[in-house]
Scaffold this motif. Structure first.
Motif, PDB file in Angstrom:
ATOM      1  N   ASP A 120       0.865  -1.185   0.000  1.00  0.00           N
ATOM      2  CA  ASP A 120       0.000   0.000   0.000  1.00  0.00           C
ATOM      3  C   ASP A 120       0.900   1.233   0.000  1.00  0.00           C
ATOM      4  OD1 ASP A 120      -2.468   1.392   0.083  1.00  0.00           O
ATOM      5  OD2 ASP A 120      -2.253   1.672   2.247  1.00  0.00           O
ATOM      6  N   VAL A 121       0.922   1.936  -1.127  1.00  0.00           N
ATOM      7  CA  VAL A 121       1.797   3.102  -1.302  1.00  0.00           C
ATOM      8  C   VAL A 121       1.072   4.363  -0.820  1.00  0.00           C
ATOM      9  CG1 VAL A 121       3.035   4.500  -3.009  1.00  0.00           C
ATOM     10  CG2 VAL A 121       3.024   2.013  -3.221  1.00  0.00           C
ATOM     11  N   ALA A 122       1.824   5.285  -0.210  1.00  0.00           N
ATOM     12  CA  ALA A 122       1.236   6.488   0.400  1.00  0.00           C
ATOM     13  C   ALA A 122       0.165   6.056   1.397  1.00  0.00           C
ATOM     14  CB  ALA A 122       0.672   7.432  -0.663  1.00  0.00           C
ATOM     15  N   THR A 123       0.532   5.112   2.249  1.00  0.00           N
ATOM     16  CA  THR A 123      -0.414   4.451   3.156  1.00  0.00           C
ATOM     17  C   THR A 123      -0.975   5.377   4.227  1.00  0.00           C
ATOM     18  OG1 THR A 123      -0.756   2.398   4.414  1.00  0.00           O
ATOM     19  CG2 THR A 123       1.292   3.601   4.848  1.00  0.00           C
ATOM     20  N   GLY A 124      -0.274   6.479   4.523  1.00  0.00           N
ATOM     21  CA  GLY A 124      -0.762   7.426   5.524  1.00  0.00           C
ATOM     22  C   GLY A 124      -0.892   6.778   6.890  1.00  0.00           C
ATOM     23  N   THR A 125      -2.100   6.800   7.443  1.00  0.00           N
ATOM     24  CA  THR A 125      -2.338   6.197   8.762  1.00  0.00           C
ATOM     25  C   THR A 125      -2.790   4.735   8.654  1.00  0.00           C
ATOM     26  OG1 THR A 125      -4.626   6.966   8.839  1.00  0.00           O
ATOM     27  CG2 THR A 125      -2.951   8.444   9.755  1.00  0.00           C
ATOM     28  N   GLY A 126      -2.646   4.165   7.465  1.00  0.00           N
ATOM     29  CA  GLY A 126      -2.916   2.741   7.289  1.00  0.00           C
ATOM     30  C   GLY A 126      -4.366   2.342   7.109  1.00  0.00           C
ATOM     31  N   ASP A 127      -5.269   3.297   6.933  1.00  0.00           N
ATOM     32  CA  ASP A 127      -6.706   2.992   6.783  1.00  0.00           C
ATOM     33  C   ASP A 127      -6.988   1.999   5.660  1.00  0.00           C
ATOM     34  OD1 ASP A 127      -7.959   4.268   8.831  1.00  0.00           O
ATOM     35  OD2 ASP A 127      -9.151   5.601   7.590  1.00  0.00           O
ATOM     36  N   PHE A 128      -6.389   2.252   4.506  1.00  0.00           N
ATOM     37  CA  PHE A 128      -6.645   1.419   3.322  1.00  0.00           C
ATOM     38  C   PHE A 128      -6.052   0.027   3.527  1.00  0.00           C
ATOM     39  CE2 PHE A 128      -6.638   1.286  -1.581  1.00  0.00           C
ATOM     40  CZ  PHE A 128      -8.015   1.180  -1.637  1.00  0.00           C
ATOM     41  N   LYS A 137      -3.441  -1.619  18.165  1.00  0.00           N
ATOM     42  CA  LYS A 137      -4.714  -1.770  18.892  1.00  0.00           C
ATOM     43  C   LYS A 137      -5.570  -2.886  18.303  1.00  0.00           C
ATOM     44  CE  LYS A 137      -5.423   2.862  20.805  1.00  0.00           C
ATOM     45  NZ  LYS A 137      -6.109   4.147  20.599  1.00  0.00           N
ATOM     46  N   LEU A 138      -5.508  -3.034  16.989  1.00  0.00           N
ATOM     47  CA  LEU A 138      -6.297  -4.060  16.304  1.00  0.00           C
ATOM     48  C   LEU A 138      -5.623  -5.436  16.344  1.00  0.00           C
ATOM     49  CD1 LEU A 138      -7.331  -1.924  13.205  1.00  0.00           C
ATOM     50  CD2 LEU A 138      -8.902  -2.814  14.934  1.00  0.00           C
ATOM     51  N   GLY A 139      -4.403  -5.493  16.858  1.00  0.00           N
ATOM     52  CA  GLY A 139      -3.668  -6.759  16.933  1.00  0.00           C
ATOM     53  C   GLY A 139      -3.241  -7.282  15.570  1.00  0.00           C
ATOM     54  N   LEU A 140      -2.903  -6.359  14.664  1.00  0.00           N
ATOM     55  CA  LEU A 140      -2.566  -6.754  13.293  1.00  0.00           C
ATOM     56  C   LEU A 140      -1.077  -6.597  12.954  1.00  0.00           C
ATOM     57  CD1 LEU A 140      -5.622  -5.154  11.407  1.00  0.00           C
ATOM     58  CD2 LEU A 140      -5.253  -7.584  11.900  1.00  0.00           C
ATOM     59  N   ASN A 141      -0.243  -6.523  13.993  1.00  0.00           N
ATOM     60  CA  ASN A 141       1.192  -6.327  13.755  1.00  0.00           C
ATOM     61  C   ASN A 141       1.838  -7.447  12.936  1.00  0.00           C
ATOM     62  OD1 ASN A 141       1.479  -3.831  15.073  1.00  0.00           O
ATOM     63  ND2 ASN A 141       1.523  -4.830  17.075  1.00  0.00           N
ATOM     64  N   ASN A 142       1.265  -8.637  13.019  1.00  0.00           N
ATOM     65  CA  ASN A 142       1.824  -9.772  12.260  1.00  0.00           C
ATOM     66  C   ASN A 142       1.360  -9.774  10.805  1.00  0.00           C
ATOM     67  OD1 ASN A 142      -0.836 -10.340  13.057  1.00  0.00           O
ATOM     68  ND2 ASN A 142      -0.506 -12.547  12.886  1.00  0.00           N
ATOM     69  N   LYS A 143       0.363  -8.931  10.491  1.00  0.00           N
ATOM     70  CA  LYS A 143      -0.177  -8.881   9.117  1.00  0.00           C
ATOM     71  C   LYS A 143       0.213  -7.613   8.361  1.00  0.00           C
ATOM     72  CE  LYS A 143      -2.849 -11.318   7.484  1.00  0.00           C
ATOM     73  NZ  LYS A 143      -4.304 -11.447   7.615  1.00  0.00           N
ATOM     74  N   ILE A 144       0.210  -6.481   9.071  1.00  0.00           N
ATOM     75  CA  ILE A 144       0.451  -5.187   8.413  1.00  0.00           C
ATOM     76  C   ILE A 144       1.691  -4.524   9.002  1.00  0.00           C
ATOM     77  CG2 ILE A 144      -0.517  -2.917   7.854  1.00  0.00           C
ATOM     78  CD1 ILE A 144      -3.322  -4.114   8.367  1.00  0.00           C
ATOM     79  N   THR A 145       2.603  -4.141   8.123  1.00  0.00           N
ATOM     80  CA  THR A 145       3.822  -3.428   8.523  1.00  0.00           C
ATOM     81  C   THR A 145       3.841  -2.070   7.840  1.00  0.00           C
ATOM     82  OG1 THR A 145       4.989  -5.533   8.595  1.00  0.00           O
ATOM     83  CG2 THR A 145       6.342  -3.541   8.634  1.00  0.00           C
ATOM     84  N   LEU A 146       4.009  -1.008   8.613  1.00  0.00           N
ATOM     85  CA  LEU A 146       4.112   0.339   8.049  1.00  0.00           C
ATOM     86  C   LEU A 146       5.549   0.825   8.179  1.00  0.00           C
ATOM     87  CD1 LEU A 146       0.895   2.155   9.393  1.00  0.00           C
ATOM     88  CD2 LEU A 146       1.154   0.651   7.411  1.00  0.00           C
ATOM     89  N   GLN A 147       6.095   1.329   7.092  1.00  0.00           N
ATOM     90  CA  GLN A 147       7.475   1.805   7.135  1.00  0.00           C
ATOM     91  C   GLN A 147       7.669   3.054   6.271  1.00  0.00           C
ATOM     92  OE1 GLN A 147       8.953  -2.077   5.699  1.00  0.00           O
ATOM     93  NE2 GLN A 147       9.886  -0.997   3.976  1.00  0.00           N
ATOM     94  N   LEU A 148       8.657   3.847   6.672  1.00  0.00           N
ATOM     95  CA  LEU A 148       8.998   5.040   5.916  1.00  0.00           C
ATOM     96  C   LEU A 148       9.481   4.619   4.536  1.00  0.00           C
ATOM     97  CD1 LEU A 148       8.918   8.037   6.797  1.00  0.00           C
ATOM     98  CD2 LEU A 148      11.370   7.886   7.231  1.00  0.00           C
ATOM     99  N   GLY A 149       8.931   5.200   3.494  1.00  0.00           N
ATOM    100  CA  GLY A 149       9.317   4.797   2.144  1.00  0.00           C
ATOM    101  C   GLY A 149       8.795   5.766   1.114  1.00  0.00           C
ATOM    102  N   ASP A 150       9.506   5.834   0.003  1.00  0.00           N
ATOM    103  CA  ASP A 150       9.212   6.786  -1.062  1.00  0.00           C
ATOM    104  C   ASP A 150       8.734   6.033  -2.301  1.00  0.00           C
ATOM    105  OD1 ASP A 150       9.221   8.750  -2.976  1.00  0.00           O
ATOM    106  OD2 ASP A 150      11.328   9.272  -2.756  1.00  0.00           O
ATOM    107  N   SER A 151       7.617   6.487  -2.870  1.00  0.00           N
ATOM    108  CA  SER A 151       7.053   5.828  -4.058  1.00  0.00           C
ATOM    109  C   SER A 151       8.019   5.817  -5.245  1.00  0.00           C
ATOM    110  CB  SER A 151       5.772   6.550  -4.477  1.00  0.00           C
ATOM    111  OG  SER A 151       6.072   7.888  -4.849  1.00  0.00           O
ATOM    112  N   GLU A 152       8.938   6.757  -5.270  1.00  0.00           N
ATOM    113  CA  GLU A 152       9.833   6.864  -6.431  1.00  0.00           C
ATOM    114  C   GLU A 152      11.104   6.032  -6.298  1.00  0.00           C
ATOM    115  OE1 GLU A 152      10.394  11.008  -7.400  1.00  0.00           O
ATOM    116  OE2 GLU A 152       8.281  11.410  -7.015  1.00  0.00           O
ATOM    117  N   THR A 153      11.353   5.520  -5.098  1.00  0.00           N
ATOM    118  CA  THR A 153      12.492   4.607  -4.880  1.00  0.00           C
ATOM    119  C   THR A 153      12.034   3.535  -3.892  1.00  0.00           C
ATOM    120  OG1 THR A 153      13.302   6.151  -3.203  1.00  0.00           O
ATOM    121  CG2 THR A 153      14.380   6.242  -5.351  1.00  0.00           C
ATOM    122  N   ILE A 154      11.216   2.618  -4.363  1.00  0.00           N
ATOM    123  CA  ILE A 154      10.645   1.587  -3.498  1.00  0.00           C
ATOM    124  C   ILE A 154      11.717   0.556  -3.156  1.00  0.00           C
ATOM    125  CG2 ILE A 154       8.884  -0.228  -3.313  1.00  0.00           C
ATOM    126  CD1 ILE A 154       7.122   1.466  -5.197  1.00  0.00           C
TER     127      ILE A 154
END
Length: 244
Positions: free
Chosen positions: A64-72, A104-121
């Protein structure tokens, strides 16, 4: 066209990318609330419709690119149940809010959010079954470069789904939309998020962004196949799909 330099802070010497990161860091604390508030909650239905484009594919590994707060990403996990979703964004402020929600949702094993740039993935070629971007591509500094990077990390047969604002063309929706976006949106941004600049940039960035057939042509020229565009709610949002 994508080379129009619409930026959040016109007098800033920072690059568009740096300005966008700063802007989202500033509004991260109110971002989710404002999304739903300003769209009267319709954005949730738009997101669901976008993710339905991936149902048949049953992706196991998603980006998920430009994931923001991870809603999508959170919604994608619920609807599509992939093995893993990685979310990347250039705003650490947004990501930290997202990590709190995921924890809070207990999804750490499924969803990982990290700093990243769409132009250099920072992933190898052909890594993901599906890539999603919700309301993020118009913030890319170099649109084609970002699209090329997403194509690179997509597996053959994989699919990209982009959900983005567009400009309605039907009377009187067009006139009402322009009025709301130009005058009401910045006021709400100033009042709730304490950032008039961010919500003045929003309508300007939408207006300048390539839409409909023009965006489809850019996706095709980048190398995506079977490119489609589906308009939502009189054309206020659009879903673009493309396969590798």
């Amino acid at each position: 066209m994508s080379d129009k330099k619409i930026v959040p802070f016109a007098t800033s010497a920072l690059s568009k990318k740096e300005q966008v990161a700063t802007m989202f860091n500033d509004i991260a604390h109110r971002y989710d609330f404002l999304n739903h508030f300003m769209s009267l909650g319709i954005d949730i239905q738009w997101r669901k419709k976008a993710l339905k484009q991936l149902k048949a594919l049953q992706p196991k590994k998603m980006l998920d690119v430009a994931t923001g707060t991870g809603d999508f990403a959170i919604m994608a996990n619920k609807m599509l149940q992939p093995d893993t979703i990685t979310g990347i964004d250039i705003s650490e402020g947004m990501l930290s809010h997202g990590r709190e929600k995921i924890n809070k949702l207990g999804l750490n094993n499924k969803i990982t959010l990290q700093l990243g740039d769409s132009e250099t993935i920072s992933f190898p070629d052909k890594t993901f079954d599906a890539i999603t971007v919700a309301y993020g591509v118009r913030n890319f500094e170099h649109l084609e470069k970002g699209l090329s990077e997403m194509l690179r990390v997509l597996k053959p047969g994989g699919k990209l789904v982009i959900l983005e604002f567009s400009n309605p063309t039907v009377f009187p929706i067009k006139q009402l939309y322009n009025l709301y976006f130009r005058y009401i949106t910045p006021l709400i941004g100033k009042w709730i998020a304490k950032s008039e600049a961010a919500y003045t940039y929003l309508p300007e960035s939408v207006k300048a962004f390539p839409q409909g057939q023009e965006m489809c042509n850019i996706l095709t020229n980048t190398g995506f196949q079977a490119v489609t565009c589906k308009k939502l709610t009189f054309g206020i949002s659009s879903i673009y799909c493309g396969s590798r």
